[in-house]
Design an enzyme around this catalytic site. Structure first.
Site, PDB file in Angstrom:
ATOM      1  N   HIS A 103      16.500  -4.572   5.544  1.00  0.00           N
ATOM      2  CA  HIS A 103      17.267  -3.952   6.626  1.00  0.00           C
ATOM      3  C   HIS A 103      17.484  -4.963   7.743  1.00  0.00           C
ATOM      4  CE1 HIS A 103      19.094  -0.609   8.706  1.00  0.00           C
ATOM      5  NE2 HIS A 103      18.445  -0.958   9.807  1.00  0.00           N
ATOM      6  N   HIS A 106      22.254  -0.714  14.813  1.00  0.00           N
ATOM      7  CA  HIS A 106      22.304  -0.892  13.362  1.00  0.00           C
ATOM      8  C   HIS A 106      22.995   0.296  12.695  1.00  0.00           C
ATOM      9  CE1 HIS A 106      18.245   1.439  12.614  1.00  0.00           C
ATOM     10  NE2 HIS A 106      18.931   1.969  13.600  1.00  0.00           N
ATOM     11  N   CYS A 127      23.914  -1.671   6.392  1.00  0.00           N
ATOM     12  CA  CYS A 127      23.271  -2.434   7.477  1.00  0.00           C
ATOM     13  C   CYS A 127      23.787  -3.869   7.566  1.00  0.00           C
ATOM     14  CB  CYS A 127      21.750  -2.389   7.331  1.00  0.00           C
ATOM     15  SG  CYS A 127      21.069  -3.291   5.918  1.00  0.00           S
TER      16      CYS A 127
END
Length: 346
Positions: free
Chosen positions: A307, A319, A258
């Site tokens: 994240h 993402h 990420c």
């Protein structure tokens, strides 16, 4: 509102040591609303366990990335200190040669200054520590000897600092190994649980993941614009990576985790940001309202900030979500991860 279709991107796959095992390609979708239910309640429990393991693996990956970034910083610091120490040693050698030349001239002239004689003895450093010894030298010789002593002290300090940094680097590299083992253990356990499912159940899971990827190509992003040209450039770079695989510890250009995606994208816009999601959460301008986000802003997810992705417009995030998944667009509301805040860079 016009529909912005995003064609699925294709690209090379990463085959390095950090690549997630091929079986993880049937990872479960975090968007449970779009997944077909498994008939056996116990199988739903397996599903939840696998999702949790993948979440834990991504959290551990961010810690791994943080240790890796610290290791790279320490390596640069050690190299700089060692280079400075080498230069300082060269300067000391030149000073020693100058002092030796003066001593040789005095010797040929029939007498050697006691101060220089002591300096050229077996323990010159101990001798130079004595102020009275320096006082016995002439003004010019004393200045050179004091310069030598100052350079010697600086060299010792640089070597000490380099040794300390090397010890720190060794500790960080040990941590890297520990984090790597933790991540691989989570992925192995997830694979073990996947293997307890029937072929039909695994196919259903794979189809749910494929649907999520296909939905990404049909997402409606609206007509919002980025807050800055740099954010727009970074977001454009990230959009070019849609369809490429999540790989833990990877930061492009063919695979990403990420924060690897966000840091890589900003590098393409000539903006340097930290490597980890937790560090990225503290840069730029914080935006607490989801409604205030603009395309290209960073979106921080989960209470531990483990994240991160790009706000893509119309409530969507771009993402690299988890092991087995691809870089894609998803609804923030349906991602299964709580929104914490946004960050505007540039």
């Amino acid at each position: 509102m016009a529909s912005h279709r995003r064609p699925k991107q294709t690209g090379p796959r990463c085959n390095g040591v950090l690549t997630v095992t091929a079986a993880a390609a049937v990872a479960l979708s975090t968007q449970t609303a779009s997944a077909d239910p498994l008939p056996d309640p116990n199988k739903k429990g397996v599903q939840a366990q696998i999702d949790r393991l993948y979440e834990q693996a991504t959290q551990a990956t961010e810690k791994y990335n943080g240790a890796g970034e610290k290791a790279e910083t320490l390596k640069k610091q050690v190299a700089a200190l060692q280079d400075a120490a080498a230069r300082k040693q060269g300067e000391l050698n030149e000073l020693r040669d100058r002092i030796g030349t003066v001593a040789a001239g005095q010797y040929r002239a029939g007498g050697l200054d006691p101060a220089l004689q002591l300096f050229l003895s077996g323990d010159p450093d101990t001798y130079l520590e004595s102020a009275s010894a320096l006082d016995r030298a002439g003004d010019r010789q004393s200045a050179v000897l004091r310069q030598f002593l100052s350079q010697q002290r600086a060299l010792r300090q640089q070597r000490t600092e380099a040794s300390e940094k090397l010890r720190d680097l060794d500790e960080v590299q040990t941590e890297l190994g520990r984090r790597k083992g933790e991540i691989q253990g989570k992925l192995r356990e997830a694979q073990r649980l996947l293997n307890t499912l029937t072929a039909e159940e695994r196919a259903r899971i794979a189809e749910a993941e494929d649907r999520a990827n296909r939905a990404s190509s049909r997402v409606d992003l609206g007509d919002e614009t980025s807050a800055s040209s740099r954010a727009a450039a970074a977001f454009a770079a990230a959009k070019s990576r849609v369809g490429l695989p999540y790989v833990w510890g990877a930061s492009g250009p063919a695979s990403f985790d990420c924060s690897g995606l966000t840091s890589w994208a900003f590098r393409q816009a000539d903006v340097s940001i930290p490597r980890t999601s937790q560090a990225q959460a503290n840069i730029g301008t914080r935006i607490d309202s989801l409604g205030a986000l603009r395309p290209g802003d960073l979106v921080l997810m989960r209470t531990d900030l483990s994240h991160v992705g790009f706000y893509a417009g119309n409530g969507q995030i771009l993402h690299s979500p988890k092991p087995g998944a691809q870089v894609r667009y998803e609804s923030i509301a349906r991602s299964g991860m709580p929104f914490m805040w946004g960050v505007r860079v540039g």
